[in-house]
Design a protein around this motif. Structure first.
Motif, PDB file in Angstrom:
ATOM      1  N   ILE A  87       2.537  45.867  65.602  1.00  0.00           N
ATOM      2  CA  ILE A  87       3.378  44.968  64.899  1.00  0.00           C
ATOM      3  C   ILE A  87       4.371  44.314  65.702  1.00  0.00           C
ATOM      4  CG2 ILE A  87       5.260  45.051  63.052  1.00  0.00           C
ATOM      5  CD1 ILE A  87       2.284  45.867  62.142  1.00  0.00           C
ATOM      6  N   ILE A  88       4.223  43.202  65.869  1.00  0.00           N
ATOM      7  CA  ILE A  88       4.993  42.115  67.224  1.00  0.00           C
ATOM      8  C   ILE A  88       6.171  41.369  66.517  1.00  0.00           C
ATOM      9  CG2 ILE A  88       4.663  40.542  68.950  1.00  0.00           C
ATOM     10  CD1 ILE A  88       1.676  41.651  68.655  1.00  0.00           C
ATOM     11  N   LYS A  89       7.188  41.530  66.906  1.00  0.00           N
ATOM     12  CA  LYS A  89       8.455  40.945  66.819  1.00  0.00           C
ATOM     13  C   LYS A  89       8.733  39.759  67.846  1.00  0.00           C
ATOM     14  CE  LYS A  89      11.799  43.145  65.064  1.00  0.00           C
ATOM     15  NZ  LYS A  89      13.046  44.101  64.967  1.00  0.00           N
ATOM     16  N   PRO A  90       8.469  38.205  67.395  1.00  0.00           N
ATOM     17  CA  PRO A  90       8.528  37.403  68.464  1.00  0.00           C
ATOM     18  C   PRO A  90      10.100  36.985  68.725  1.00  0.00           C
ATOM     19  CG  PRO A  90       8.128  36.350  66.518  1.00  0.00           C
ATOM     20  CD  PRO A  90       8.223  37.886  65.926  1.00  0.00           C
ATOM     21  N   THR A  91      10.030  35.849  69.383  1.00  0.00           N
ATOM     22  CA  THR A  91      11.477  35.497  69.756  1.00  0.00           C
ATOM     23  C   THR A  91      12.305  34.899  68.495  1.00  0.00           C
ATOM     24  OG1 THR A  91      10.696  33.170  70.007  1.00  0.00           O
ATOM     25  CG2 THR A  91      10.783  34.562  72.037  1.00  0.00           C
ATOM     26  N   LYS A  92      13.531  34.763  68.682  1.00  0.00           N
ATOM     27  CA  LYS A  92      14.563  34.452  67.350  1.00  0.00           C
ATOM     28  C   LYS A  92      14.032  33.217  66.961  1.00  0.00           C
ATOM     29  CE  LYS A  92      19.337  34.466  66.108  1.00  0.00           C
ATOM     30  NZ  LYS A  92      19.992  33.127  65.890  1.00  0.00           N
ATOM     31  N   ASP A  93      13.636  32.200  67.618  1.00  0.00           N
ATOM     32  CA  ASP A  93      13.235  30.810  67.167  1.00  0.00           C
ATOM     33  C   ASP A  93      12.100  30.930  66.284  1.00  0.00           C
ATOM     34  OD1 ASP A  93      15.283  29.353  68.120  1.00  0.00           O
ATOM     35  OD2 ASP A  93      14.227  28.281  69.453  1.00  0.00           O
ATOM     36  N   ILE A  94      11.041  31.720  66.682  1.00  0.00           N
ATOM     37  CA  ILE A  94       9.759  31.723  65.877  1.00  0.00           C
ATOM     38  C   ILE A  94      10.170  32.721  64.727  1.00  0.00           C
ATOM     39  CG2 ILE A  94       7.471  32.594  65.815  1.00  0.00           C
ATOM     40  CD1 ILE A  94       8.043  30.137  67.821  1.00  0.00           C
ATOM     41  N   ILE A  95      10.781  33.671  64.703  1.00  0.00           N
ATOM     42  CA  ILE A  95      11.121  34.603  63.711  1.00  0.00           C
ATOM     43  C   ILE A  95      11.814  33.579  62.580  1.00  0.00           C
ATOM     44  CG2 ILE A  95      12.726  36.535  62.652  1.00  0.00           C
ATOM     45  CD1 ILE A  95      12.510  37.905  65.448  1.00  0.00           C
ATOM     46  N   GLU A  96      12.755  32.809  62.855  1.00  0.00           N
ATOM     47  CA  GLU A  96      13.545  32.125  61.953  1.00  0.00           C
ATOM     48  C   GLU A  96      12.922  30.729  61.592  1.00  0.00           C
ATOM     49  OE1 GLU A  96      17.822  32.196  63.209  1.00  0.00           O
ATOM     50  OE2 GLU A  96      17.797  34.110  63.048  1.00  0.00           O
ATOM     51  N   PHE A  97      12.148  30.138  62.306  1.00  0.00           N
ATOM     52  CA  PHE A  97      11.803  28.744  62.199  1.00  0.00           C
ATOM     53  C   PHE A  97      10.322  28.479  62.244  1.00  0.00           C
ATOM     54  CE2 PHE A  97      16.186  28.861  63.966  1.00  0.00           C
ATOM     55  CZ  PHE A  97      16.964  28.144  63.022  1.00  0.00           C
ATOM     56  N   LYS A  98       9.395  29.432  62.005  1.00  0.00           N
ATOM     57  CA  LYS A  98       7.992  29.303  62.235  1.00  0.00           C
ATOM     58  C   LYS A  98       7.713  28.473  60.933  1.00  0.00           C
ATOM     59  CE  LYS A  98       3.660  31.893  62.054  1.00  0.00           C
ATOM     60  NZ  LYS A  98       3.613  32.114  60.766  1.00  0.00           N
ATOM     61  N   GLU A  99       8.018  28.538  59.928  1.00  0.00           N
ATOM     62  CA  GLU A  99       7.773  27.906  58.579  1.00  0.00           C
ATOM     63  C   GLU A  99       8.123  26.355  58.614  1.00  0.00           C
ATOM     64  OE1 GLU A  99       8.991  30.361  55.193  1.00  0.00           O
ATOM     65  OE2 GLU A  99       7.081  29.994  54.684  1.00  0.00           O
ATOM     66  N   ALA A 100       9.403  26.196  59.146  1.00  0.00           N
ATOM     67  CA  ALA A 100       9.935  24.739  59.424  1.00  0.00           C
ATOM     68  C   ALA A 100       9.074  24.026  60.473  1.00  0.00           C
ATOM     69  CB  ALA A 100      11.293  24.854  59.748  1.00  0.00           C
ATOM     70  N   LEU A 101       8.814  24.888  61.591  1.00  0.00           N
ATOM     71  CA  LEU A 101       7.861  24.428  62.666  1.00  0.00           C
ATOM     72  C   LEU A 101       6.580  24.181  62.113  1.00  0.00           C
ATOM     73  CD1 LEU A 101       7.295  24.053  65.856  1.00  0.00           C
ATOM     74  CD2 LEU A 101       6.148  26.497  65.763  1.00  0.00           C
ATOM     75  N   ILE A 102       5.855  24.774  61.398  1.00  0.00           N
ATOM     76  CA  ILE A 102       4.518  24.530  60.842  1.00  0.00           C
ATOM     77  C   ILE A 102       4.613  23.394  59.739  1.00  0.00           C
ATOM     78  CG2 ILE A 102       2.539  25.460  59.566  1.00  0.00           C
ATOM     79  CD1 ILE A 102       2.770  28.144  61.179  1.00  0.00           C
TER      80      ILE A 102
END
Length: 354
Positions: A305-320
């Motif tokens: 179970i991998i916890k990524p960097t803060k940017d990816i945790i919080e903004f992955k959906e907006a990024l996608i």
């Protein structure tokens, strides 16, 4: 024009009402896709908008259309502020999810506010938005839409798990991308914490002090949705119809409700992961910061179970969602029938020009 690099503002507002997630990102294509998040920010909703957005399903059609106009203008104001604050000048498009007001794909109905043409004219930029409607018209669930980005931007992970208002997961199975909602998460946890005057249960501390009610846990796990096969998706309507009445009928203390529901979440998620004992799971969304929830999930599975960097945790959906807009601009498929159940893969979304 098809390009190899795009500068995009991605915009996302989720059911947990944490706020508006904004990213300014670069997407590059050279044999495969890569990305860089340049600027990112979450703009919390004030009490006025929280009160409106949490009960959109109770509004009449005229009321909802008026709120749509007001919300679109509000969204434009927030995006414009983000652009000015970060001195952003190079923008190929602003790609926005909007905010889900109604989602009943079983009735071929989905409605996201904030996707009106005035968004482009107010921002003076090209806008790509309203990604769900076409998919529902084609018989799909209109959700989840993020798996295309999971497949093309995060392919090194076996699973992508998001812990937001709902838990959803995507993976490749028999050479096809599949994805679906698993269960509610923050949309339920935050609702009960608010009874205590809090916005969220910090690190899951309150839940960790509660006790599991085994009968409630049993009845939650027996809900019909969990017997359905994918594609499937959840909305606030389902939570209000099935989760809240069941939980409230037990008249438990908030800490015990939270403890029981976190156990329920962990069990439902582990049910989806445990078919593959040695897989890697990228976990994102606000629920990652609930340490007690995160650790509960880990206790039920042996997967990494991998916890990524803060940017990816919080903004992955907006990024996608920014990336979905890129694919739309290129005329490439951004909705997969294997994920949503639509009649065929397609390029969804509407393009508005300034």
């Amino acid at each position: 024009m098809i390009k190899s690099e795009y500068k995009i503002i991605g915009v996302m507002s989720g059911t947990s009402l944490d706020g508006i997630d904004l990213v300014y990102a670069s997407y590059k294509f050279f044999n495969s896709w890569d990305f860089e998040i340049i600027h990112s920010e979450t703009l919390p909703y004030d009490n006025f908008w929280v009160e409106i957005l949490k009960d959109l399903i109770s509004l009449s059609e005229p009321e909802l259309k008026q709120i749509d106009i007001e919300y679109t203008s509000y969204l434009a104001y927030k995006i414009k502020d983000f652009i000015i604050k970060n001195n952003i000048s190079d923008i190929d498009a602003i790609c926005s999810h909007g905010h889900t007001a109604l989602h009943r794909p079983d009735k071929m109905l989905t409605y996201q506010i904030g996707n009106l043409p005035i968004l482009a004219s107010l921002l003076h930029h090209r806008v790509v938005c309203d990604f769900r409607v076409q998919d529902v018209k084609l018989g799909g669930q209109g959700a989840p839409l993020v798996p295309v980005g999971d497949d093309l931007l995060f392919s090194k992970f076996d699973y992508c798990l998001n812990l937001g208002g709902f838990a959803n997961i995507s993976t490749t199975f028999n050479k096809e991308r599949i994805a679906y909602d698993i269960c509610p998460v923050n949309i339920v946890l935050n609702a009960y914490v608010k009874q205590m005057g809090l916005d969220f249960d910090d690190k899951g501390n309150m839940a960790s002090k509660g006790k599991i009610n085994n009968e409630l846990l049993k009845q939650l796990n027996e809900l019909d949705f969990y017997k359905e096969t994918h594609p499937k998706s959840l909305g606030l309507e389902w939570v209000k119809d099935f989760i809240f009445p069941l939980m409230d009928s037990f008249q438990l203390e908030v800490k015990d409700i939270l403890r029981t529901f976190i156990e329920h979440i962990a069990i439902q998620i582990s049910n989806e992961l445990n078919n593959n004992k040695e897989s890697s799971v990228l976990v994102t969304g606000g629920g990652v910061y609930n340490d007690f929830l995160f650790d509960s999930i880990k206790t039920y599975t042996n997967n990494a179970i991998i916890k990524p960097t803060k940017d990816i945790i919080e903004f992955k959906e907006a990024l996608i969602f920014g990336f979905l807009g890129v694919l739309k601009l290129r005329g490439e498929n951004n909705c997969l029938k294997s994920v949503t159940g639509a009649k065929y893969d397609h390029s969804s979304g509407v393009i508005f020009h300034a």
